[in-house]
Design a protein around this motif. Structure first.
Motif, PDB file in Angstrom:
ATOM      1  N   GLU A 143      21.554   6.933 -20.355  1.00 28.90           N
ATOM      2  CA  GLU A 143      20.764   7.466 -19.237  1.00 28.90           C
ATOM      3  C   GLU A 143      21.693   8.273 -18.337  1.00 28.90           C
ATOM      4  OE1 GLU A 143      17.353   8.186 -17.375  1.00 28.90           O
ATOM      5  OE2 GLU A 143      17.324   6.521 -18.783  1.00 28.90           O
ATOM      6  N   THR A 144      21.361   9.542 -18.078  1.00 30.06           N
ATOM      7  CA  THR A 144      22.183  10.423 -17.245  1.00 30.06           C
ATOM      8  C   THR A 144      21.286  11.129 -16.220  1.00 30.06           C
ATOM      9  OG1 THR A 144      21.959  12.469 -18.519  1.00 30.06           O
ATOM     10  CG2 THR A 144      23.610  10.881 -19.302  1.00 30.06           C
ATOM     11  N   PRO A 145      21.867  11.833 -15.256  1.00 31.99           N
ATOM     12  CA  PRO A 145      21.046  12.566 -14.284  1.00 31.99           C
ATOM     13  C   PRO A 145      20.188  13.664 -14.927  1.00 31.99           C
ATOM     14  CG  PRO A 145      23.265  12.307 -13.448  1.00 31.99           C
ATOM     15  CD  PRO A 145      23.282  11.842 -14.870  1.00 31.99           C
ATOM     16  N   ILE A 146      20.563  14.129 -16.123  1.00 32.94           N
ATOM     17  CA  ILE A 146      19.767  15.162 -16.789  1.00 32.94           C
ATOM     18  C   ILE A 146      18.831  14.570 -17.842  1.00 32.94           C
ATOM     19  CG2 ILE A 146      21.394  17.011 -16.319  1.00 32.94           C
ATOM     20  CD1 ILE A 146      22.383  16.733 -19.219  1.00 32.94           C
ATOM     21  N   GLY A 147      18.664  13.272 -17.812  1.00 35.40           N
ATOM     22  CA  GLY A 147      17.761  12.594 -18.733  1.00 35.40           C
ATOM     23  C   GLY A 147      18.498  11.745 -19.741  1.00 35.40           C
ATOM     24  N   LYS A 148      17.740  11.136 -20.614  1.00 34.84           N
ATOM     25  CA  LYS A 148      18.318  10.286 -21.653  1.00 34.84           C
ATOM     26  C   LYS A 148      18.950  11.149 -22.736  1.00 34.84           C
ATOM     27  CE  LYS A 148      15.170   6.451 -20.996  1.00 34.84           C
ATOM     28  NZ  LYS A 148      14.186   5.560 -21.611  1.00 34.84           N
TER      29      LYS A 148
ATOM     30  N   TYR B 259      30.032   7.488 -14.801  1.00 33.94           N
ATOM     31  CA  TYR B 259      29.280   6.405 -14.162  1.00 33.94           C
ATOM     32  C   TYR B 259      28.184   5.879 -15.070  1.00 33.94           C
ATOM     33  CZ  TYR B 259      31.628   8.377 -10.152  1.00 33.94           C
ATOM     34  OH  TYR B 259      32.589   8.842  -9.297  1.00 33.94           O
ATOM     35  N   PHE B 260      28.268   6.202 -16.356  1.00 31.13           N
ATOM     36  CA  PHE B 260      27.192   5.900 -17.289  1.00 31.13           C
ATOM     37  C   PHE B 260      27.625   4.841 -18.287  1.00 31.13           C
ATOM     38  CE2 PHE B 260      27.223  10.511 -16.341  1.00 31.13           C
ATOM     39  CZ  PHE B 260      26.221  10.491 -15.387  1.00 31.13           C
TER      40      PHE B 260
END
Length: 95
Positions: free
Chosen positions: A57-62, A36-37
Motif C-alpha cells: 500500500e503506497t500513496p499512489i495506490g496498491k 514508510y511502507f
C-alpha cells in the motif's frame, strides 16, 4: 526466521529496508519494508532460491509485486517486478 537489512533500488531512488521470512518446507511467509511502507508476502523456496508475491500500500495506490531472490552465506539479492518497473534489492549496498 531469516532477517536481512536490504538496500532497495527503485525507479524513485535508493532506500534502506528490511526483509524477513520463515521457511516451512518449500513455503515461505514474510515481510518486506522500505521507506514508510510494509508488505506481507508468501511464496516458495527451492534450495537457495525463493520467489514470492505481495502487495504494498503506497500513496499512489496498491502496488502488486512478483519477486525472485537468491539467499547464500547470510546475504540476499533479487528483484521484484511491479507495474512501475523493476525494484532490485540486496543485502550488499553496492549490488
Amino acid at each position: 526466521m531469516e532477517n536481512f537489512e536490504i538496500f532497495v533500488r527503485s525507479p524513485f531512488g535508493k532506500y534502506r529496508g528490511n526483509l524477513s521470512f520463515s521457511r516451512n518446507n518449500d513455503r515461505i511467509d514474510g515481510t518486506m519494508s522500505f521507506m514508510y511502507f510494509s508488505s506481507d508476502f508468501s511464496g516458495a523456496a527451492s534450495g537457495n532460491s525463493i520467489s514470492f508475491t505481495g502487495c504494498m500500500e503506497t500513496p499512489i495506490g496498491k502496488i502488486d509485486y512478483d519477486a525472485r531472490a537468491f539467499v547464500s552465506d547470510g546475504s540476499i539479492s533479487g528483484s521484484a517486478e511491479t507495474r512501475l518497473g523493476t525494484i532490485a534489492f540486496s543485502s550488499k549496498e553496492g549490488k
